[in-house]
Design a protein around this motif. Structure first.
Motif, PDB file in Angstrom:
ATOM      1  N   GLY A  17      30.553 -35.533 -16.447  1.00  0.00           N
ATOM      2  CA  GLY A  17      30.365 -34.491 -15.454  1.00  0.00           C
ATOM      3  C   GLY A  17      29.528 -34.893 -14.255  1.00  0.00           C
ATOM      4  O   GLY A  17      29.301 -34.087 -13.355  1.00  0.00           O
ATOM      5  N   PHE A  18      29.085 -36.143 -14.215  1.00  0.00           N
ATOM      6  CA  PHE A  18      28.197 -36.565 -13.137  1.00  0.00           C
ATOM      7  C   PHE A  18      28.772 -37.719 -12.313  1.00  0.00           C
ATOM      8  O   PHE A  18      28.022 -38.474 -11.691  1.00  0.00           O
ATOM      9  N   ASP A  19      30.082 -37.828 -12.266  1.00  0.00           N
ATOM     10  CA  ASP A  19      30.709 -38.930 -11.524  1.00  0.00           C
ATOM     11  C   ASP A  19      30.294 -38.962 -10.058  1.00  0.00           C
ATOM     12  O   ASP A  19      30.158 -40.038  -9.473  1.00  0.00           O
ATOM     13  N   ASP A  20      30.079 -37.802  -9.448  1.00  0.00           N
ATOM     14  CA  ASP A  20      29.701 -37.762  -8.031  1.00  0.00           C
ATOM     15  C   ASP A  20      28.296 -38.287  -7.787  1.00  0.00           C
ATOM     16  O   ASP A  20      27.905 -38.481  -6.634  1.00  0.00           O
ATOM     17  N   ALA A  21      27.526 -38.523  -8.835  1.00  0.00           N
ATOM     18  CA  ALA A  21      26.156 -39.013  -8.697  1.00  0.00           C
ATOM     19  C   ALA A  21      26.030 -40.501  -9.034  1.00  0.00           C
ATOM     20  O   ALA A  21      24.934 -41.044  -9.018  1.00  0.00           O
ATOM     21  N   ILE A  22      27.146 -41.172  -9.315  1.00  0.00           N
ATOM     22  CA  ILE A  22      27.091 -42.599  -9.649  1.00  0.00           C
ATOM     23  C   ILE A  22      26.688 -43.401  -8.416  1.00  0.00           C
ATOM     24  O   ILE A  22      27.257 -43.238  -7.332  1.00  0.00           O
ATOM     25  N   LEU A  23      25.699 -44.263  -8.597  1.00  0.00           N
ATOM     26  CA  LEU A  23      25.263 -45.170  -7.534  1.00  0.00           C
ATOM     27  C   LEU A  23      25.933 -46.531  -7.655  1.00  0.00           C
ATOM     28  O   LEU A  23      26.196 -47.205  -6.671  1.00  0.00           O
ATOM     29  N   GLY A  24      26.174 -46.964  -8.868  1.00  0.00           N
ATOM     30  CA  GLY A  24      26.731 -48.289  -9.133  1.00  0.00           C
ATOM     31  C   GLY A  24      26.363 -48.702 -10.538  1.00  0.00           C
ATOM     32  O   GLY A  24      26.267 -47.861 -11.429  1.00  0.00           O
ATOM     33  N   PHE A  25      26.096 -50.004 -10.723  1.00  0.00           N
ATOM     34  CA  PHE A  25      25.727 -50.479 -12.052  1.00  0.00           C
ATOM     35  C   PHE A  25      24.784 -51.662 -11.927  1.00  0.00           C
ATOM     36  O   PHE A  25      24.706 -52.315 -10.887  1.00  0.00           O
ATOM     37  N   THR A  26      24.082 -51.933 -13.009  1.00  0.00           N
ATOM     38  CA  THR A  26      23.113 -53.022 -13.027  1.00  0.00           C
ATOM     39  C   THR A  26      23.784 -54.323 -13.456  1.00  0.00           C
ATOM     40  O   THR A  26      24.918 -54.323 -13.951  1.00  0.00           O
ATOM     41  N   ASP A  27      23.034 -55.423 -13.324  1.00  0.00           N
ATOM     42  CA  ASP A  27      23.573 -56.701 -13.767  1.00  0.00           C
ATOM     43  C   ASP A  27      23.687 -56.773 -15.288  1.00  0.00           C
ATOM     44  O   ASP A  27      24.366 -57.638 -15.825  1.00  0.00           O
ATOM     45  N   ALA A  28      23.057 -55.819 -15.979  1.00  0.00           N
ATOM     46  CA  ALA A  28      23.165 -55.741 -17.444  1.00  0.00           C
ATOM     47  C   ALA A  28      24.357 -54.883 -17.873  1.00  0.00           C
ATOM     48  O   ALA A  28      24.566 -54.647 -19.054  1.00  0.00           O
ATOM     49  N   GLY A  29      25.134 -54.393 -16.903  1.00  0.00           N
ATOM     50  CA  GLY A  29      26.313 -53.597 -17.226  1.00  0.00           C
ATOM     51  C   GLY A  29      26.023 -52.155 -17.562  1.00  0.00           C
ATOM     52  O   GLY A  29      26.759 -51.520 -18.313  1.00  0.00           O
ATOM     53  N   VAL A  30      24.964 -51.606 -16.985  1.00  0.00           N
ATOM     54  CA  VAL A  30      24.565 -50.223 -17.227  1.00  0.00           C
ATOM     55  C   VAL A  30      24.845 -49.414 -15.963  1.00  0.00           C
ATOM     56  O   VAL A  30      24.454 -49.813 -14.863  1.00  0.00           O
ATOM     57  N   VAL A  31      25.513 -48.285 -16.114  1.00  0.00           N
ATOM     58  CA  VAL A  31      25.828 -47.426 -14.977  1.00  0.00           C
ATOM     59  C   VAL A  31      24.552 -46.726 -14.508  1.00  0.00           C
ATOM     60  O   VAL A  31      23.771 -46.235 -15.316  1.00  0.00           O
ATOM     61  N   ALA A  32      24.367 -46.692 -13.180  1.00  0.00           N
ATOM     62  CA  ALA A  32      23.179 -46.070 -12.581  1.00  0.00           C
ATOM     63  C   ALA A  32      23.588 -44.814 -11.809  1.00  0.00           C
ATOM     64  O   ALA A  32      24.581 -44.814 -11.085  1.00  0.00           O
ATOM     65  N   TYR A  33      22.785 -43.764 -11.992  1.00  0.00           N
ATOM     66  CA  TYR A  33      23.036 -42.468 -11.353  1.00  0.00           C
ATOM     67  C   TYR A  33      21.857 -42.064 -10.480  1.00  0.00           C
ATOM     68  O   TYR A  33      20.711 -42.415 -10.763  1.00  0.00           O
ATOM     69  N   ASP A  34      22.139 -41.252  -9.468  1.00  0.00           N
ATOM     70  CA  ASP A  34      21.110 -40.633  -8.644  1.00  0.00           C
ATOM     71  C   ASP A  34      20.655 -39.362  -9.362  1.00  0.00           C
ATOM     72  O   ASP A  34      21.421 -38.410  -9.506  1.00  0.00           O
TER      73      ASP A  34
END
Length: 77
Positions: A17-34
């Motif tokens: 439910g938070f796709d619009d808040a995705i910023l990208g991902f880390t070099d460890a393969g973890v999705v980052a959100y605002d």
């Protein structure tokens, strides 16, 4: 943004439910959100701000799904 992340990370974990808040991902393969955008999404769905903040902190950012658990970043503007 989810589709773009999946192009690089086929095993990414997402916060539903938070796709619009995705910023990208880390070099460890973890999705980052605002974090602020996540809370705003909850407000837009009908919660008042305090409710949204409590729900987010307890049920979203506080949820652990293993080593690929998404992270939530407070962006300063």
């Amino acid at each position: 943004m989810r589709d773009e992340v999946l192009q690089y990370l086929d095993s990414a974990l997402f916060a539903d439910g938070f796709d619009d808040a995705i910023l990208g991902f880390t070099d460890a393969g973890v999705v980052a959100y605002d974090e602020r955008k996540c809370i705003q999404i909850l407000v837009d769905e009908g919660m008042d701000y305090d409710e949204a903040l409590e729900f987010f902190m307890f049920n979203v950012s506080g949820a652990y799904m293993g080593p690929k658990t998404p992270i939530f970043i407070t962006c300063v503007q």
